[in-house]
Design a protein around this motif. Sequence first.
Motif, PDB file in Angstrom:
ATOM      1  N   ARG A 258       7.214   1.349 -10.238  1.00 17.60           N
ATOM      2  CA  ARG A 258       6.299   0.519  -9.456  1.00 17.60           C
ATOM      3  C   ARG A 258       6.531   0.718  -7.960  1.00 17.60           C
ATOM      4  O   ARG A 258       7.666   0.916  -7.511  1.00 17.60           O
ATOM      5  N   THR A 259       5.437   0.655  -7.210  1.00 20.92           N
ATOM      6  CA  THR A 259       5.530   0.741  -5.758  1.00 20.92           C
ATOM      7  C   THR A 259       4.513  -0.235  -5.167  1.00 20.92           C
ATOM      8  O   THR A 259       4.009  -1.110  -5.865  1.00 20.92           O
ATOM      9  N   THR A 260       4.223  -0.092  -3.907  1.00 21.08           N
ATOM     10  CA  THR A 260       3.248  -0.980  -3.253  1.00 21.08           C
ATOM     11  C   THR A 260       2.147  -0.143  -2.625  1.00 21.08           C
ATOM     12  O   THR A 260       2.359   1.035  -2.299  1.00 21.08           O
ATOM     13  N   PRO A 261       0.967  -0.749  -2.421  1.00 20.99           N
ATOM     14  CA  PRO A 261      -0.111   0.010  -1.773  1.00 20.99           C
ATOM     15  C   PRO A 261       0.245   0.420  -0.352  1.00 20.99           C
ATOM     16  O   PRO A 261      -0.147   1.498   0.100  1.00 20.99           O
ATOM     17  N   ASP A 262       1.009  -0.410   0.348  1.00 20.77           N
ATOM     18  CA  ASP A 262       1.417  -0.069   1.713  1.00 20.77           C
ATOM     19  C   ASP A 262       2.317   1.167   1.712  1.00 20.77           C
ATOM     20  O   ASP A 262       2.173   2.053   2.557  1.00 20.77           O
TER      21      ASP A 262
ATOM     22  N   TYR B 200      -5.083  -2.659  -5.807  1.00 20.59           N
ATOM     23  CA  TYR B 200      -4.072  -1.790  -6.418  1.00 20.59           C
ATOM     24  C   TYR B 200      -3.437  -2.507  -7.602  1.00 20.59           C
ATOM     25  O   TYR B 200      -2.904  -3.611  -7.466  1.00 20.59           O
TER      26      TYR B 200
END
Length: 298
Positions: A45-49, A59
């Motif tokens: 998992r990551t972030t849109p930023d 997202y």
Amino acid sequence: MSGGNGASKTGCVVVFYRPDSACVERANRLARIHPVVVVDNTEQRTTPDFLGLSPDIMYLPIGENVGIAAALNRGIEYLIKQGMSNALLFDQDSEPSKTLLTELPELMTGRTAGGERVAVIGPAYDDVRLGGVAPFVRFRYLKLERVPPEGKQLIDTDFLITSGSCINLQCWREVGPMDESLFIDFVDLEWCVRARNKGFRVLGVPWLTLAHELGEAPVKVLGRTYPMHSAIRHYYLFRNAVALMLRREIPCTWKSTELVKMPGRLLIYALLPENGGSHLRMAIKGLYHAIVGRMGRL
């Protein structure tokens, strides 16, 4: 997320899997024309930023690879909740033109406004490695009928590839979601067959094309070019082909063409790629799993 006026109440679903910066930029360009939801099948998992996605994009990180069907279903359900009437579906490496992005939804809206039962509209796909723009296909016994993408009339076809297609969300509940048990291959074919069985049309747009590469570097055998895939993809290809052959609702015309092609494909994928033995083993494993009903992710 807003879809604009009635003719353009259209959103895009883009499925990510370990995307690079070019995939992110393509999604950002889409968001300048339509609302976009990105469903990310990447395991971590990551972030849109962190990815660099536009703040206008919704997202949805899954945190595991749930397959193309499940990812599309989640994105489409999100668009339905936002009041969208059409969904444009894209792989992360698809590069649609602005003309395609505006014209496909307009064609769909124009057809369905008068009560016409259309499930999906899509362009011809252009894979320069496989000889350029591919024909649309109709199922016939022992051999597919290939319809050249020519003229200014929409073409009734038996299925369209997912990427670049525009789905009529008004029919989504009646047709049902993508079949998640297939995981990746033949998902588009099965959904189109189901839609046609329920009386909806599947329409190709001959004057629109989408650059789309099928599989890895293709191979040439006796003058014909075949898309090559990884061994794991050959597992899904052979498993899902046989699984669909065992379903009563799938047309016998399609089943007959797959039966004719299958021995030759097994031979090609066993002999031509490096480590052909692993390709053959995975294909046979897929055949076995189809027969015993083991579906979903391997």
